[in-house]
Design a protein around this motif. Sequence first.
Motif, PDB file in Angstrom:
ATOM      1  N   GLU A 114       0.831  -1.201   0.000  1.00 54.15           N
ATOM      2  CA  GLU A 114       0.000   0.000   0.000  1.00 54.15           C
ATOM      3  C   GLU A 114       0.870   1.258   0.000  1.00 54.15           C
ATOM      4  O   GLU A 114       0.595   2.224  -0.719  1.00 54.15           O
ATOM      5  CB  GLU A 114      -0.944  -0.001   1.214  1.00 54.15           C
ATOM      6  N   ALA A 115       1.933   1.249   0.805  1.00 54.79           N
ATOM      7  CA  ALA A 115       2.862   2.384   0.802  1.00 54.79           C
ATOM      8  C   ALA A 115       3.526   2.526  -0.559  1.00 54.79           C
ATOM      9  O   ALA A 115       3.705   3.639  -1.064  1.00 54.79           O
ATOM     10  CB  ALA A 115       3.916   2.203   1.896  1.00 54.79           C
ATOM     11  N   ALA A 116       3.883   1.398  -1.166  1.00 57.28           N
ATOM     12  CA  ALA A 116       4.500   1.434  -2.497  1.00 57.28           C
ATOM     13  C   ALA A 116       3.581   2.110  -3.498  1.00 57.28           C
ATOM     14  O   ALA A 116       4.010   2.956  -4.290  1.00 57.28           O
ATOM     15  CB  ALA A 116       4.836   0.006  -2.959  1.00 57.28           C
ATOM     16  N   PHE A 117       2.300   1.748  -3.471  1.00 60.72           N
ATOM     17  CA  PHE A 117       1.348   2.345  -4.410  1.00 60.72           C
ATOM     18  C   PHE A 117       1.178   3.835  -4.149  1.00 60.72           C
ATOM     19  O   PHE A 117       1.165   4.641  -5.092  1.00 60.72           O
ATOM     20  CB  PHE A 117      -0.004   1.645  -4.307  1.00 60.72           C
ATOM     21  N   VAL A 118       1.044   4.226  -2.880  1.00 60.98           N
ATOM     22  CA  VAL A 118       0.825   5.634  -2.552  1.00 60.98           C
ATOM     23  C   VAL A 118       2.004   6.486  -2.990  1.00 60.98           C
ATOM     24  O   VAL A 118       1.830   7.574  -3.561  1.00 60.98           O
ATOM     25  CB  VAL A 118       0.541   5.806  -1.041  1.00 60.98           C
ATOM     26  N   TYR A 119       3.223   6.015  -2.747  1.00 65.06           N
ATOM     27  CA  TYR A 119       4.397   6.792  -3.170  1.00 65.06           C
ATOM     28  C   TYR A 119       4.449   6.899  -4.693  1.00 65.06           C
ATOM     29  O   TYR A 119       4.775   7.961  -5.240  1.00 65.06           O
ATOM     30  CB  TYR A 119       5.675   6.185  -2.614  1.00 65.06           C
TER      31      TYR A 119
END
Length: 367
Positions: A114-119
């Motif tokens: 999820e962090a990967a997608f948001v960044y």
Amino acid sequence: MATGSRNGILSRHPSRIYFTFILLLLIFTPRADSSWWYIGALGARVICDNIPGLVNKQRQLCQRHPDLMQSIGEGAKEWIRECQHQFRHHRWNCSTLDRDHTVFGRVMLHSSREAAFVYAISSAGVVYAITRACSQGELKICSCDAHKRGRARDDKGDFDWGGCSDNINYGIKFAKAFVDARERMVKDARAMMNLHNNRCGRMAVKRFMKLECKCHGVSGSCALRTCWLAMSDFRRTGDYLRKKYNTAIEVTMNQDGTGFMVADKDFKGTTKNELVYVENSPDYCLMDRAAGSLGTAGRVCNKSSRGTDGCEVMCCGRGYDTMRVKRVTKCECKFKWCCAVECKDCEDMVDVHTCKPHKRPDWLDLT
């Protein structure tokens, strides 16, 4: 997220009213790791020295280019909406937290998919917003791409470069300088992960640049074409990065701290254009403040679906409640000369299914 007009951007000496407003906001907002995403919440009331989480380079860019900060603020709202669209049928639905500097809360503290997608999508959003503002003449520092001149050829034949090509290279250049500045201050696995995913987001926007043309000639014939490059709708970038989320690759830092190693030793491909993550995601089934999970209690689910929006998956096996509600839709629409469409309001009853809350263990009620 509130925003004002572009002309409302404040300098380093804002009015006392705005300064007091922002100061109170900063004092009474819960402290947490902060990021430039919060610019979207401040909108036109940007005070570069007081935006939480900016590193020195980001603050300097903010002070030199306040009009670009306004564009970034507008872009932040756009990519957050896209994130929420992409995950609207998932347990984690890209929820944002009001009055929180981190925007997404503690879920971003974990190096997850999820962090990967948001960044990635936030970096893409900055590229998209800056490039669009350049082409629309809203910024003093950039304009259309003036480098494309002369003749070229595509599958339809020859054409002349003209019009107003989107200045994607400037958008990428500024996004890299601004967004990556914080991550370049440290050298750990999370910073490397963020830098990698930021780049994937930037390149995703460029990937969907398209050729647009105008025909010239007698009666609109295409004896001569003038063409330019334009960005596609941001939805294409969102769809692309959403697929990359599905196939994201788990990585670990190599021994000398200079790069990644894929956790799966049998992996034979390359991570260059893939999203990467370091930690496995929580299941997001239950409220867990430490993990940033809001849980799925009360979420609407689709009884007939076997996908991520289905009640079995969304409700994590807890079951669901069903409620009959009245739905009003437009129906029996007719075209009326000239030039309107008249419709009736039709009412019908539909079943809405929502996930049950987590049941407390019986032994807790005995204490």
